[in-house]
Design an enzyme around this catalytic site. Sequence first.
Site, PDB file in Angstrom:
ATOM      1  NE  ARG A 178      -4.335  -1.499   1.710  1.00 29.40           N
ATOM      2  CZ  ARG A 178      -5.286  -1.854   2.560  1.00 29.40           C
ATOM      3  NH1 ARG A 178      -5.152  -1.605   3.849  1.00 29.40           N
ATOM      4  NH2 ARG A 178      -6.378  -2.443   2.123  1.00 29.40           N
ATOM      5  CE  LYS A 212     -19.606 -16.023   8.972  1.00 31.37           C
ATOM      6  NZ  LYS A 212     -19.859 -15.105  10.070  1.00 31.37           N
ATOM      7  N   GLY A 236      -9.042  -9.238   0.512  1.00 32.53           N
ATOM      8  CA  GLY A 236      -7.801  -9.511   1.243  1.00 32.53           C
ATOM      9  C   GLY A 236      -7.321 -10.945   1.096  1.00 32.53           C
ATOM     10  N   GLY A 286     -13.334  -4.354   1.550  1.00 30.00           N
ATOM     11  CA  GLY A 286     -14.707  -3.876   1.735  1.00 30.00           C
ATOM     12  C   GLY A 286     -15.092  -2.853   0.682  1.00 30.00           C
TER      13      GLY A 286
HETATM   14  P1  AMP Z   1     -14.163 -14.201   2.973  1.00 23.96           P
HETATM   15  O1  AMP Z   1     -13.522 -13.272   3.941  1.00 23.96           O
HETATM   16  O2  AMP Z   1     -15.627 -14.375   3.165  1.00 23.96           O
HETATM   17  O3  AMP Z   1     -13.769 -13.918   1.535  1.00 23.96           O
HETATM   18  O4  AMP Z   1     -13.586 -15.637   3.334  1.00 23.96           O
HETATM   19  C1  AMP Z   1     -12.242 -16.013   3.193  1.00 23.96           C
HETATM   20  C2  AMP Z   1     -12.022 -17.258   4.012  1.00 23.96           C
HETATM   21  O5  AMP Z   1     -12.885 -18.272   3.563  1.00 23.96           O
HETATM   22  C3  AMP Z   1     -10.620 -17.815   3.908  1.00 23.96           C
HETATM   23  O6  AMP Z   1      -9.967 -17.647   5.132  1.00 23.96           O
HETATM   24  C4  AMP Z   1     -10.848 -19.294   3.607  1.00 23.96           C
HETATM   25  O7  AMP Z   1     -10.075 -20.161   4.390  1.00 23.96           O
HETATM   26  C5  AMP Z   1     -12.310 -19.474   3.951  1.00 23.96           C
HETATM   27  N1  AMP Z   1     -12.927 -20.622   3.258  1.00 23.96           N
HETATM   28  C6  AMP Z   1     -12.847 -20.931   1.974  1.00 23.96           C
HETATM   29  N2  AMP Z   1     -13.482 -22.089   1.723  1.00 23.96           N
HETATM   30  C7  AMP Z   1     -13.957 -22.538   2.886  1.00 23.96           C
HETATM   31  C8  AMP Z   1     -14.693 -23.691   3.285  1.00 23.96           C
HETATM   32  N3  AMP Z   1     -15.042 -24.615   2.403  1.00 23.96           N
HETATM   33  N4  AMP Z   1     -15.028 -23.819   4.577  1.00 23.96           N
HETATM   34  C9  AMP Z   1     -14.661 -22.877   5.465  1.00 23.96           C
HETATM   35  N5  AMP Z   1     -13.975 -21.765   5.162  1.00 23.96           N
HETATM   36  C10 AMP Z   1     -13.626 -21.595   3.887  1.00 23.96           C
END
Ligand code: AMP
Length: 396
Positions: free
Chosen positions: A35, A198, A354, A377
């Site tokens: 950054r 999520k 990220g 975000g």
């Molecule tokens: P996000 O911040 O929602 O983009 O989520 C990123 C996180 O999702 C990363 O730390 C991944 O390890 C996690 N992730 C990816 N696939 C899975 C899964 N099948 N089950 C649980 N966590 C996951």
Amino acid sequence: MKTVADYNFKGKKVLVRADFNVPLNHNRQVTDDTRIRESLPTINKIINDGGSVILISHLGRPKGGFEMDYSLTPIVPVLTKYLNKPIVFTRDLYGPRTVEECGKLQPGDVVLLENFRFYEEEENADEEFAKKIASLGDAYVNDAFATSHREHMSTYTLAKFFPNDKYFGLLLANEVNNLNKILYSAQHPFTAIIGGAKVSTKLAVLKNLLGKIDNLIIGGGMRFTFAKALNGKIGNSLYEEKNIKDASEIINATIQHGINLYIPEDSVVADAFSDEAQTKICSTFDIPEGWEGMDIGPKSIRKCAEVINSSQTVLWNGPLGVFEMSKFRKGTKSIAIACANANMKGAFTVIGGGDSIAAINMFDLADQFSFVSTGGGAMLEYMEGKTLPGVQALLD
Ligand code: AMP
């Protein structure tokens, strides 16, 4: 869009809202200076014009008042190295030292002010405070894309005091141009790969993309909410009960819009959320109890790579699996390679978020994308079709 490239800052003192919110180690040394490096073109443009620069940034989320852990002190040696000149750091924000240092700025000089979030006025977007800070400079530049979704004093209110002298920094302009290209003039076929833990955090993006894309690949933990919506058995996989209905609605909307929806058909499943777990491959829609989906399987990798390979535009946000653990990295890595191949063939490939950026850095593939967004975000909100306060303030 008026950018710093459109103006000559000779003899001007320019307040530049940068984003120096960088990771630090236990010794408070910067561990990733991306950054800081990305803010250099804007700073150098002003200096080369014969202007001087007053840098403003935040670091982390202090709880109110000064906390050493969130001081911008560690930024000073890194900036000094890259700018190849001494910079002045003032700790008192709008105190006598800051006023004095900013008062005597000469062309080419650079001052860094302390973390604005030590003052509640920053997050309250306080007008009186903004007025005082505005009096330090002749022009205002926002180059902090990653913070532009915040309506704060330094990203929003400050711009009001420079109705004719506010500019997009080069990084911010580049973000807006590339993300606009994705949202408003994408070449087809256009594939979106949306993954991560999520679905709740990605719903608005999914909805906004529906009218624009041809292919939608759902990866990560969020695909199990979709599998559940299709009456799949997902064992112990992560899912969000409250969003099953939303997932159903998105599935129906993809049918209405004629979008090809890819919910990876096979998964690498594990008997624990651990790199030491037992693993096997099974259908995403028939996972036994006691097992959880951790990555996309080999059939899905092949299918997704084919789709990506035949795309002209690819947007990717969110890893396909738990890439932080070596056993569950292959899906994310294979998709990164597929994107790099598509990019080489001339597709416009954009990645943000990220974790996704951490993943492509891990695979050493960041320079194989057309554009890597610096905003997590902020990128998501832009992709949701929202006007970011930091961008709006420059356009008003
Ligand atoms: P996000 O911040 O929602 O983009 O989520 C990123 C996180 O999702 C990363 O730390 C991944 O390890 C996690 N992730 C990816 N696939 C899975 C899964 N099948 N089950 C649980 N966590 C996951």
